[in-house]
Design a protein around this motif. Structure first.
Motif, PDB file in Angstrom:
ATOM      1  N   LEU A 182      -9.373  69.579  -1.267  1.00 33.38           N
ATOM      2  CA  LEU A 182      -9.697  68.389  -0.480  1.00 33.38           C
ATOM      3  C   LEU A 182     -11.174  68.029  -0.591  1.00 33.38           C
ATOM      4  CD1 LEU A 182      -7.598  68.923   2.766  1.00 33.38           C
ATOM      5  CD2 LEU A 182      -7.400  67.015   1.163  1.00 33.38           C
ATOM      6  N   LEU A 183     -12.051  69.033  -0.521  1.00 35.48           N
ATOM      7  CA  LEU A 183     -13.481  68.766  -0.659  1.00 35.48           C
ATOM      8  C   LEU A 183     -13.806  68.192  -2.034  1.00 35.48           C
ATOM      9  CD1 LEU A 183     -15.060  71.889   1.058  1.00 35.48           C
ATOM     10  CD2 LEU A 183     -15.087  69.527   1.891  1.00 35.48           C
ATOM     11  N   THR A 184     -13.176  68.725  -3.059  1.00 36.43           N
ATOM     12  CA  THR A 184     -13.390  68.221  -4.415  1.00 36.43           C
ATOM     13  C   THR A 184     -12.917  66.782  -4.530  1.00 36.43           C
ATOM     14  OG1 THR A 184     -13.152  70.438  -5.335  1.00 36.43           O
ATOM     15  CG2 THR A 184     -12.843  68.596  -6.855  1.00 36.43           C
ATOM     16  N   ARG A 185     -11.748  66.506  -3.985  1.00 24.34           N
ATOM     17  CA  ARG A 185     -11.213  65.136  -4.030  1.00 24.34           C
ATOM     18  C   ARG A 185     -12.090  64.187  -3.226  1.00 24.34           C
ATOM     19  NH1 ARG A 185      -9.651  61.886  -7.319  1.00 24.34           N
ATOM     20  NH2 ARG A 185      -8.415  60.196  -6.493  1.00 24.34           N
ATOM     21  N   TYR A 186     -12.553  64.617  -2.070  1.00 19.45           N
ATOM     22  CA  TYR A 186     -13.437  63.806  -1.242  1.00 19.45           C
ATOM     23  C   TYR A 186     -14.714  63.445  -2.021  1.00 19.45           C
ATOM     24  CZ  TYR A 186     -16.623  62.444   2.473  1.00 19.45           C
ATOM     25  OH  TYR A 186     -17.538  61.758   3.236  1.00 19.45           O
ATOM     26  N   THR A 231     -16.792  57.666  -6.852  1.00 17.29           N
ATOM     27  CA  THR A 231     -16.110  56.462  -7.344  1.00 17.29           C
ATOM     28  C   THR A 231     -16.497  55.248  -6.518  1.00 17.29           C
ATOM     29  OG1 THR A 231     -14.221  57.737  -8.146  1.00 17.29           O
ATOM     30  CG2 THR A 231     -13.840  55.398  -7.733  1.00 17.29           C
ATOM     31  N   GLN A 232     -16.504  55.394  -5.208  1.00 19.83           N
ATOM     32  CA  GLN A 232     -16.832  54.274  -4.326  1.00 19.83           C
ATOM     33  C   GLN A 232     -18.304  53.891  -4.438  1.00 19.83           C
ATOM     34  OE1 GLN A 232     -13.805  53.170  -4.079  1.00 19.83           O
ATOM     35  NE2 GLN A 232     -14.261  52.428  -2.056  1.00 19.83           N
ATOM     36  N   ALA A 233     -19.163  54.840  -4.697  1.00 21.15           N
ATOM     37  CA  ALA A 233     -20.591  54.534  -4.843  1.00 21.15           C
ATOM     38  C   ALA A 233     -20.854  53.743  -6.122  1.00 21.15           C
ATOM     39  CB  ALA A 233     -21.408  55.817  -4.848  1.00 21.15           C
ATOM     40  N   GLN A 234     -20.080  54.019  -7.160  1.00 25.42           N
ATOM     41  CA  GLN A 234     -20.259  53.322  -8.430  1.00 25.42           C
ATOM     42  C   GLN A 234     -19.683  51.913  -8.391  1.00 25.42           C
ATOM     43  OE1 GLN A 234     -18.363  56.090 -11.090  1.00 25.42           O
ATOM     44  NE2 GLN A 234     -20.231  57.289 -11.356  1.00 25.42           N
ATOM     45  N   ARG A 235     -18.486  51.802  -7.807  1.00 24.16           N
ATOM     46  CA  ARG A 235     -17.813  50.500  -7.746  1.00 24.16           C
ATOM     47  C   ARG A 235     -16.707  50.598  -6.713  1.00 24.16           C
ATOM     48  NH1 ARG A 235     -13.285  48.289 -10.578  1.00 24.16           N
ATOM     49  NH2 ARG A 235     -13.069  50.253 -11.688  1.00 24.16           N
ATOM     50  N   HIS A 236     -16.631  49.596  -5.835  1.00 15.79           N
ATOM     51  CA  HIS A 236     -15.596  49.610  -4.803  1.00 15.79           C
ATOM     52  C   HIS A 236     -14.223  49.398  -5.430  1.00 15.79           C
ATOM     53  CE1 HIS A 236     -13.730  49.214  -0.895  1.00 15.79           C
ATOM     54  NE2 HIS A 236     -13.102  48.148  -1.356  1.00 15.79           N
ATOM     55  N   VAL A 237     -13.355  50.359  -5.199  1.00 15.42           N
ATOM     56  CA  VAL A 237     -11.977  50.294  -5.689  1.00 15.42           C
ATOM     57  C   VAL A 237     -11.070  50.417  -4.459  1.00 15.42           C
ATOM     58  CG1 VAL A 237     -10.257  51.384  -7.172  1.00 15.42           C
ATOM     59  CG2 VAL A 237     -12.666  51.393  -7.847  1.00 15.42           C
ATOM     60  N   PRO A 238     -10.292  49.372  -4.140  1.00 13.20           N
ATOM     61  CA  PRO A 238      -9.472  49.400  -2.919  1.00 13.20           C
ATOM     62  C   PRO A 238      -8.538  50.613  -2.807  1.00 13.20           C
ATOM     63  CG  PRO A 238      -9.532  47.193  -3.807  1.00 13.20           C
ATOM     64  CD  PRO A 238     -10.196  48.076  -4.824  1.00 13.20           C
ATOM     65  N   THR A 239      -7.905  51.002  -3.896  1.00 16.15           N
ATOM     66  CA  THR A 239      -6.989  52.155  -3.817  1.00 16.15           C
ATOM     67  C   THR A 239      -7.756  53.451  -3.562  1.00 16.15           C
ATOM     68  OG1 THR A 239      -7.012  52.349  -6.226  1.00 16.15           O
ATOM     69  CG2 THR A 239      -5.175  51.142  -5.243  1.00 16.15           C
ATOM     70  N   ALA A 240      -8.926  53.568  -4.176  1.00 16.55           N
ATOM     71  CA  ALA A 240      -9.754  54.758  -3.946  1.00 16.55           C
ATOM     72  C   ALA A 240     -10.291  54.765  -2.518  1.00 16.55           C
ATOM     73  CB  ALA A 240     -10.899  54.815  -4.949  1.00 16.55           C
ATOM     74  N   ALA A 241     -10.596  53.585  -1.981  1.00 20.55           N
ATOM     75  CA  ALA A 241     -11.075  53.493  -0.598  1.00 20.55           C
ATOM     76  C   ALA A 241     -10.008  53.986   0.369  1.00 20.55           C
ATOM     77  CB  ALA A 241     -11.485  52.062  -0.277  1.00 20.55           C
ATOM     78  N   ARG A 242      -8.770  53.591   0.120  1.00 21.02           N
ATOM     79  CA  ARG A 242      -7.670  54.027   0.978  1.00 21.02           C
ATOM     80  C   ARG A 242      -7.446  55.536   0.861  1.00 21.02           C
ATOM     81  NH1 ARG A 242      -5.397  54.282   5.475  1.00 21.02           N
ATOM     82  NH2 ARG A 242      -3.217  54.827   5.394  1.00 21.02           N
ATOM     83  N   GLU A 243      -7.501  56.045  -0.351  1.00 18.70           N
ATOM     84  CA  GLU A 243      -7.325  57.485  -0.544  1.00 18.70           C
ATOM     85  C   GLU A 243      -8.476  58.258   0.094  1.00 18.70           C
ATOM     86  OE1 GLU A 243      -6.468  60.848  -3.961  1.00 18.70           O
ATOM     87  OE2 GLU A 243      -6.575  58.749  -4.576  1.00 18.70           O
ATOM     88  N   LEU A 244      -9.680  57.709   0.031  1.00 14.51           N
ATOM     89  CA  LEU A 244     -10.832  58.342   0.669  1.00 14.51           C
ATOM     90  C   LEU A 244     -10.623  58.425   2.182  1.00 14.51           C
ATOM     91  CD1 LEU A 244     -13.666  59.558   0.487  1.00 14.51           C
ATOM     92  CD2 LEU A 244     -14.574  57.224   0.589  1.00 14.51           C
ATOM     93  N   GLU A 245     -10.084  57.370   2.772  1.00 18.67           N
ATOM     94  CA  GLU A 245      -9.762  57.392   4.199  1.00 18.67           C
ATOM     95  C   GLU A 245      -8.737  58.480   4.504  1.00 18.67           C
ATOM     96  OE1 GLU A 245      -8.525  53.635   5.791  1.00 18.67           O
ATOM     97  OE2 GLU A 245     -10.178  52.581   4.811  1.00 18.67           O
TER      98      GLU A 245
END
Length: 102
Positions: A31-35, A41-55
């Protein structure tokens, strides 16, 4: 990512006459690695699916660590991994002891 399955990966630890659930270190490490990956990923470019997974990953870490704040959850997860690492001289998983917080 099936995070609901991770809640079964716990062990019981007795503390002050009560049992507390201790999350599986391997799951916490994943989980820490995925976080961290999702934050990059979000710092480089906002990706909606990655944002949801980050949440989702943030929420899961908070629940597993018993906190309501992701910073506290990361600190507790880090401490959990370090506690085990210090108690065993060699870890068969190759854990490096790198910390995400503090």
């Amino acid at each position: 990512m099936n995070v609901s399955a991770w809640f079964g990966h716990t062990q019981r630890k007795q503390r002050e006459g009560r049992y507390v659930l201790v999350p599986d270190r391997k799951v916490v490490r994943e989980l820490l690695t995925r976080y961290a990956s999702l934050r990059i990923t979000q710092a480089q470019r906002h990706v909606p699916t990655a944002a949801r997974e980050l949440e989702d990953v943030s929420y899961t870490l908070c629940v597993m660590m018993g906190t309501s704040d992701i910073t506290d959850a990361i600190a507790k997860a880090d401490a959990l991994l370090l506690t085990r690492e210090r108690s065993e001289k060699a870890d068969a998983d190759g854990e490096t002891g790198l910390r995400l917080v503090g």
